[in-house]
Motif scaffolding. Structure first.
Motif, mmCIF file in Angstrom:
data_model
loop_
_atom_site.group_PDB
_atom_site.id
_atom_site.type_symbol
_atom_site.label_atom_id
_atom_site.label_comp_id
_atom_site.label_asym_id
_atom_site.label_seq_id
_atom_site.Cartn_x
_atom_site.Cartn_y
_atom_site.Cartn_z
ATOM 1 N N SER A 1 0.814 -1.130 0.097
ATOM 2 C CA SER A 1 -0.111 0.008 -0.164
ATOM 3 C C SER A 1 0.693 1.226 -0.134
ATOM 4 N N ALA A 2 1.934 1.176 0.783
ATOM 5 C CA ALA A 2 2.786 2.485 0.961
ATOM 6 C C ALA A 2 3.716 2.709 -0.200
ATOM 7 N N LEU B 1 3.148 4.797 -6.668
ATOM 8 C CA LEU B 1 3.457 5.891 -7.300
ATOM 9 C C LEU B 1 3.911 7.268 -6.509
ATOM 10 N N GLY B 2 3.569 7.072 -5.210
ATOM 11 C CA GLY B 2 4.086 8.152 -4.338
ATOM 12 C C GLY B 2 5.575 8.093 -4.210
ATOM 13 N N TYR C 1 -5.331 8.700 -8.850
ATOM 14 C CA TYR C 1 -4.016 7.703 -9.000
ATOM 15 C C TYR C 1 -4.076 6.681 -10.365
ATOM 16 N N PHE D 1 0.761 10.742 2.211
ATOM 17 C CA PHE D 1 0.074 10.130 0.926
ATOM 18 C C PHE D 1 1.222 8.880 0.679
ATOM 19 N N THR D 2 2.537 9.154 1.056
ATOM 20 C CA THR D 2 3.327 7.871 0.843
ATOM 21 C C THR D 2 3.252 6.880 1.888
ATOM 22 N N SER E 1 0.633 6.361 3.132
ATOM 23 C CA SER E 1 -1.003 5.374 2.884
ATOM 24 C C SER E 1 -1.541 5.766 4.540
ATOM 25 N N MET F 1 -6.245 8.155 5.930
ATOM 26 C CA MET F 1 -7.620 7.853 5.396
ATOM 27 C C MET F 1 -8.304 6.730 5.564
ATOM 28 N N ALA G 1 -6.783 3.618 4.977
ATOM 29 C CA ALA G 1 -6.454 2.323 4.504
ATOM 30 C C ALA G 1 -5.508 1.372 5.337
HETATM 31 N N1 PFF Z 1 1.159 5.363 -0.504
HETATM 32 C C1 PFF Z 1 0.733 5.337 -2.116
HETATM 33 C C2 PFF Z 1 1.906 5.995 -2.876
HETATM 34 O O1 PFF Z 1 2.796 6.321 -2.070
HETATM 35 O O2 PFF Z 1 1.695 5.568 -3.770
HETATM 36 C C3 PFF Z 1 -0.541 6.125 -2.111
HETATM 37 C C4 PFF Z 1 -1.810 5.777 -1.285
HETATM 38 C C5 PFF Z 1 -2.252 4.542 -0.869
HETATM 39 C C6 PFF Z 1 -2.380 6.946 -0.402
HETATM 40 C C7 PFF Z 1 -3.396 4.437 -0.035
HETATM 41 C C8 PFF Z 1 -3.162 6.663 0.386
HETATM 42 C C9 PFF Z 1 -3.484 5.513 0.622
HETATM 43 F F1 PFF Z 1 -4.591 5.208 1.437
#
Ligand code: PFF
Length: 457
Positions: free
Chosen positions: A29-30, A33-34, A116, A237-238, A240, A243, A245
């Motif tokens: 998850s982490a 693309l981030g 995304y 974001f990076t 995750s 939110m 997740a």
């Molecule tokens: N962490 C993911 C990334 O760095 O690409 C993006 C992401 C996934 C953000 C899940 C938030 C999330 F809940």
């Protein structure tokens, strides 16, 4: 489903087969693309240096403690984030309204997934571009043309993005254990390996010294208010977090796993991958006279240039974009999971119809991003295009707001016994550091950045 949560709760959606599976899923998850697309380009837009340092500080004092908070809340509640927040809010404070935090996260997930999936669609398109040898001997002009031709064509972008979204819904429909776990196991080590190959190339052929200076020289006078907010937003974001997740994934976590150790491992891996990606990109950027400030196309322009000059570049490029697509896929799955789990529990739907509904709604919102790079590229307001606004709203405002609520809940509302029960029943030093950080440092840091961002301080 033999393991149970607090009060003997089990999750409706099954459980990870073990600790490794969970670590892989959260890392999946982490890392996405981030790390490889977004981090280099926003660092480039914000002048590197000070931005990177603020980002690293945010990872440690904001991202890491919130990740621990989310996993512990998720494991204790064992439901979707909305239901978990309501349940624990009730248990800990007699206030089920905490479910609003879960709901906010579900909404944020839609917004993030909406852009995304579009960028992931580009990565997927680049698998085929690379395989067809499009980058062999490429010059700066040709790689820029290739990228612009894709991004500015709504039908092409839309096609790839639809395929990507359908693939995400497919895994969601198959369920937690069978779908998500399998997708991560092979991909992560392969991705790291290829990035290291590229790092070797960058170090030899790129302008490595300038790349290093750009990324680590602390030029704080260049850090704008927006840059500060973006660094904080990107830390969320990076990883995750912010939110639900990771909270949703925590609901499927067996009891005997150390949340603290697991979180440190995931955060370290995620940060290392982002730094390596940037150390690949910037030396190539400087050696080829590219503009570090060119925005979302940065990786899609700089990497192909390198591939074009490398022996075996076609194979490496194809593999890298394939792995990037996979990395995006495992992240997108986690973006969709909280909302899906919520719909399933709330409306008693099956996983497949729930996944189809989620993908349909996301697809519609995604059109705004698809068109931001083409037909609607001239329509700008507030921060820029629709994409710029959706990105800023979700990452720099909604994730920090959600994260703030989550960390306040874990630090102030939940009883000490409840949090230590999940993190460390003996309440040792590590637990005490976490609790102090979660109660004071993390909320203060988030509030300070947000206030500075809107110009109050
Ligand atoms: N962490 C993911 C990334 O760095 O690409 C993006 C992401 C996934 C953000 C899940 C938030 C999330 F809940």
């Amino acid at each position: 489903m033999t393991e149970t949560g607090a009060g003997g709760r089990t999750s409706l959606h099954g459980q990870w087969s073990g600790r490794l599976a969970f670590i892989l899923a959260v890392t999946g998850s982490a890392v996405g693309l981030g790390n490889i697309w977004r981090f280099p380009y926003i660092a480039g837009e914000n002048g590197g240096g000070a931005f990177v340092i603020v980002y690293l500080v945010c990872i440690v004092i904001v991202g890491l403690p919130i990740m621990m908070a989310e996993v512990l809340i998720g494991r204790r509640g064992r439901r979707n984030p909305v239901a978990t927040m309501r349940l624990l809010g009730d248990e800990e404070a007699g206030a089920g309204n905490w479910k609003v935090v879960g709901a906010l996260g579900v909404g944020t997930g839609f917004l993030i997934l909406s852009f995304y999936s579009v960028i992931a669609g580009w990565a997927l398109a680049y698998v085929f571009e690379s395989a067809s040898n499009a980058f062999a001997g490429a010059t700066r002009e040709t790689v820029e043309q290739t990228f612009n031709a894709l991004a500015s064509n709504p039908l092409r972008t839309g096609l790839w993005h639809t395929i990507f979204l359908a693939a995400t819904a497919f895994v969601i429909a198959r369920g937690v254990e069978r779908g998500i776990e399998r997708a991560v196991r092979l991909m992560m080590p392969a991705l790291v390996l290829l990035l290291l190959v590229l790092l070797g190339y960058s170090a030899v052929e790129g302008n490595f010294a300038q790349g290093l200076r750009f990324m680590f020289e602390p030029r704080f006078d260049e850090l704008t208010r927006d840059g500060l907010m973006e660094a904080l937003g990107h830390a969320f974001f990076t990883l995750s977090v912010g939110m639900g997740a990771v909270m949703a994934y925590g609901a499927y976590l067996p009891r005997d796993t150390s949340i603290m150790k697991m979180s440190v491992a995931v955060v370290a891996a995620d940060t290392a991958i982002a730094l390596i990606a940037a150390l690949v990109v910037f030396p190539i950027v400087f050696a080829n006279g590219l503009d570090p400030d060119q925005g979302p196309g940065l990786v899609f322009v700089s990497l192909p240039l390198a591939f074009g000059q490398m022996p075996g570049g076609t194979v490496i490029a194809t593999l890298l974009f394939l792995l990037l697509t996979f990395a995006a896929w495992t992240s997108a799955i986690s973006l969709m999971e909280p909302a899906t789990a919520w719909i399933i529990e709330k409306f008693r739907l099956g996983r497949a119809p729930a996944a189809i509904i989620m993908a349909g709604i996301t697809w519609l919102i995604s059109l705004l991003t698809v068109l931001s790079f083409s037909t609607l590229s001239g329509v700008t307001f507030l921060r820029g295009t629709f994409f710029d606004n959706i990105d800023f709203l979700s990452n720099s405002i909604l994730l920090p707001a959600g994260g703030l609520a989550i960390v306040i809940f874990a630090g102030w509302i939940m009883a000490r016994e409840s949090t230590s029960g999940e993190l460390d029943p003996d309440a040792g030093t590590a637990y005490r550091i976490w609790r102090f950080t979660a109660r004071y440092l993390t909320p203060l840091a988030i509030v300070a950045v947000l206030l500075r961002g809107v110009g109050v301080i």
